[in-house]
Write a protein that holds these residues in place. Sequence first.
Motif, PDB file in Angstrom:
ATOM      1  N   THR A  74       0.822  -1.203   0.000  1.00 58.21           N
ATOM      2  CA  THR A  74       0.000   0.000   0.000  1.00 58.21           C
ATOM      3  C   THR A  74       0.860   1.259   0.000  1.00 58.21           C
ATOM      4  O   THR A  74       0.511   2.248  -0.656  1.00 58.21           O
ATOM      5  N   ARG A  75       1.977   1.243   0.685  1.00 56.96           N
ATOM      6  CA  ARG A  75       2.873   2.412   0.657  1.00 56.96           C
ATOM      7  C   ARG A  75       3.464   2.600  -0.736  1.00 56.96           C
ATOM      8  O   ARG A  75       3.572   3.728  -1.217  1.00 56.96           O
ATOM      9  N   ALA A  76       3.843   1.499  -1.368  1.00 51.78           N
ATOM     10  CA  ALA A  76       4.386   1.598  -2.728  1.00 51.78           C
ATOM     11  C   ALA A  76       3.328   2.144  -3.690  1.00 51.78           C
ATOM     12  O   ALA A  76       3.627   2.997  -4.537  1.00 51.78           O
ATOM     13  N   LEU A  77       2.097   1.682  -3.547  1.00 52.17           N
ATOM     14  CA  LEU A  77       1.010   2.182  -4.394  1.00 52.17           C
ATOM     15  C   LEU A  77       0.721   3.653  -4.112  1.00 52.17           C
ATOM     16  O   LEU A  77       0.486   4.443  -5.041  1.00 52.17           O
ATOM     17  N   ASP A  78       0.754   4.044  -2.838  1.00 54.69           N
ATOM     18  CA  ASP A  78       0.527   5.444  -2.490  1.00 54.69           C
ATOM     19  C   ASP A  78       1.653   6.330  -3.025  1.00 54.69           C
ATOM     20  O   ASP A  78       1.408   7.453  -3.488  1.00 54.69           O
ATOM     21  N   MET A  79       2.888   5.835  -2.992  1.00 52.67           N
ATOM     22  CA  MET A  79       3.994   6.598  -3.575  1.00 52.67           C
ATOM     23  C   MET A  79       3.808   6.732  -5.081  1.00 52.67           C
ATOM     24  O   MET A  79       4.034   7.811  -5.644  1.00 52.67           O
ATOM     25  N   ALA A  80       3.377   5.664  -5.739  1.00 48.05           N
ATOM     26  CA  ALA A  80       3.118   5.730  -7.179  1.00 48.05           C
ATOM     27  C   ALA A  80       2.005   6.731  -7.468  1.00 48.05           C
ATOM     28  O   ALA A  80       2.101   7.519  -8.419  1.00 48.05           O
ATOM     29  N   THR A  81       0.971   6.746  -6.636  1.00 51.33           N
ATOM     30  CA  THR A  81      -0.123   7.705  -6.810  1.00 51.33           C
ATOM     31  C   THR A  81       0.385   9.134  -6.657  1.00 51.33           C
ATOM     32  O   THR A  81       0.043  10.016  -7.455  1.00 51.33           O
ATOM     33  N   LEU A  82       1.212   9.369  -5.655  1.00 50.78           N
ATOM     34  CA  LEU A  82       1.782  10.701  -5.448  1.00 50.78           C
ATOM     35  C   LEU A  82       2.625  11.116  -6.654  1.00 50.78           C
ATOM     36  O   LEU A  82       2.511  12.241  -7.139  1.00 50.78           O
ATOM     37  N   VAL A  83       3.449  10.206  -7.153  1.00 51.66           N
ATOM     38  CA  VAL A  83       4.275  10.509  -8.331  1.00 51.66           C
ATOM     39  C   VAL A  83       3.389  10.870  -9.518  1.00 51.66           C
ATOM     40  O   VAL A  83       3.642  11.853 -10.220  1.00 51.66           O
ATOM     41  N   ILE A  84       2.335  10.096  -9.755  1.00 50.82           N
ATOM     42  CA  ILE A  84       1.432  10.361 -10.883  1.00 50.82           C
ATOM     43  C   ILE A  84       0.785  11.735 -10.730  1.00 50.82           C
ATOM     44  O   ILE A  84       0.683  12.501 -11.691  1.00 50.82           O
ATOM     45  N   GLU A  97      -4.927  17.067  -6.541  1.00 46.14           N
ATOM     46  CA  GLU A  97      -6.149  16.605  -5.877  1.00 46.14           C
ATOM     47  C   GLU A  97      -5.781  15.787  -4.645  1.00 46.14           C
ATOM     48  O   GLU A  97      -4.765  15.093  -4.629  1.00 46.14           O
ATOM     49  N   PRO A  98      -6.622  15.819  -3.613  1.00 44.48           N
ATOM     50  CA  PRO A  98      -6.340  15.031  -2.410  1.00 44.48           C
ATOM     51  C   PRO A  98      -6.439  13.530  -2.690  1.00 44.48           C
ATOM     52  O   PRO A  98      -7.046  13.109  -3.666  1.00 44.48           O
ATOM     53  N   VAL A 101      -8.425   7.438   1.000  1.00 44.79           N
ATOM     54  CA  VAL A 101      -8.387   5.981   1.098  1.00 44.79           C
ATOM     55  C   VAL A 101      -9.194   5.571   2.321  1.00 44.79           C
ATOM     56  O   VAL A 101      -8.932   6.053   3.424  1.00 44.79           O
ATOM     57  N   ASN A 102     -10.170   4.697   2.098  1.00 45.37           N
ATOM     58  CA  ASN A 102     -11.007   4.189   3.194  1.00 45.37           C
ATOM     59  C   ASN A 102     -11.569   5.316   4.052  1.00 45.37           C
ATOM     60  O   ASN A 102     -11.559   5.245   5.275  1.00 45.37           O
ATOM     61  N   GLY A 103     -12.019   6.375   3.396  1.00 47.45           N
ATOM     62  CA  GLY A 103     -12.632   7.486   4.102  1.00 47.45           C
ATOM     63  C   GLY A 103     -11.662   8.472   4.728  1.00 47.45           C
ATOM     64  O   GLY A 103     -12.069   9.442   5.349  1.00 47.45           O
ATOM     65  N   ILE A 104     -10.391   8.214   4.622  1.00 49.00           N
ATOM     66  CA  ILE A 104      -9.388   9.128   5.178  1.00 49.00           C
ATOM     67  C   ILE A 104      -8.921  10.056   4.062  1.00 49.00           C
ATOM     68  O   ILE A 104      -8.434   9.607   3.023  1.00 49.00           O
ATOM     69  N   TYR A 105      -9.085  11.341   4.289  1.00 44.19           N
ATOM     70  CA  TYR A 105      -8.817  12.379   3.302  1.00 44.19           C
ATOM     71  C   TYR A 105      -7.472  13.029   3.621  1.00 44.19           C
ATOM     72  O   TYR A 105      -7.256  13.490   4.742  1.00 44.19           O
ATOM     73  N   LYS A 106      -6.578  13.035   2.649  1.00 49.76           N
ATOM     74  CA  LYS A 106      -5.278  13.679   2.834  1.00 49.76           C
ATOM     75  C   LYS A 106      -4.988  14.571   1.641  1.00 49.76           C
ATOM     76  O   LYS A 106      -4.937  14.101   0.503  1.00 49.76           O
ATOM     77  N   PRO A 107      -4.798  15.870   1.885  1.00 51.92           N
ATOM     78  CA  PRO A 107      -4.451  16.746   0.770  1.00 51.92           C
ATOM     79  C   PRO A 107      -3.030  16.463   0.282  1.00 51.92           C
ATOM     80  O   PRO A 107      -2.180  16.034   1.046  1.00 51.92           O
ATOM     81  N   VAL A 108      -2.812  16.699  -0.990  1.00 53.12           N
ATOM     82  CA  VAL A 108      -1.472  16.623  -1.576  1.00 53.12           C
ATOM     83  C   VAL A 108      -1.089  18.063  -1.853  1.00 53.12           C
ATOM     84  O   VAL A 108      -1.804  18.777  -2.551  1.00 53.12           O
ATOM     85  N   LYS A 109      -0.019  18.503  -1.252  1.00 50.15           N
ATOM     86  CA  LYS A 109       0.361  19.906  -1.432  1.00 50.15           C
ATOM     87  C   LYS A 109       1.862  20.021  -1.623  1.00 50.15           C
ATOM     88  O   LYS A 109       2.622  19.119  -1.282  1.00 50.15           O
TER      89      LYS A 109
END
Length: 156
Positions: A74-84, A97-98, A101-109
């Motif tokens: 899941t961390r590897a997938l989240d890192m790939a998502t951040l890179v994309i 865009e934030p 995952v599973n109802g947890i909202y995290k902004p990307v800034k």
Amino acid sequence: MSSERKIPEHLKHKPLYVISGYEKMDSEYKDGETDVVGLSVGKAQWDAEKVIPSVKVWRYKTRWSRQSEETTFTRALDMATLVIKVLDKHYNGQELEPITVNGIYKPVKQYEGYTQADIAAFDAYLQEHKDDIGAHLELLQTAIRSYCENSLVKKA
């Protein structure tokens, strides 16, 4: 460095699947200047009791490096998502865009500790390596498409 270097089996991370000879496709390091010789999916080293799937980057110079990295799927997938998301912002002008995952909202800034010169250098790197990054994105896109087409998981 041999592209046929075998990933060790005596260490705590137990590989199940590997990409050996990774130094030939390691982006700007594919000229042989990298210490990354393989990637693997296997059993995480941090829990001897359970099988926890993990991914690992295998690094080798004169011996197997303690700088080899292991993390969860899941961390590897989240890192790939951040890179994309960062690439989409850089190449396509999209807003960051934030991630939810599973109802947890995290902004990307954008991190505030970088200077404009740092950002310009980062942007220049992305522009210079656009073709190589694109080749890796195509590989990822093909894998995701295949997974989605063959998956029993319902698409949202």
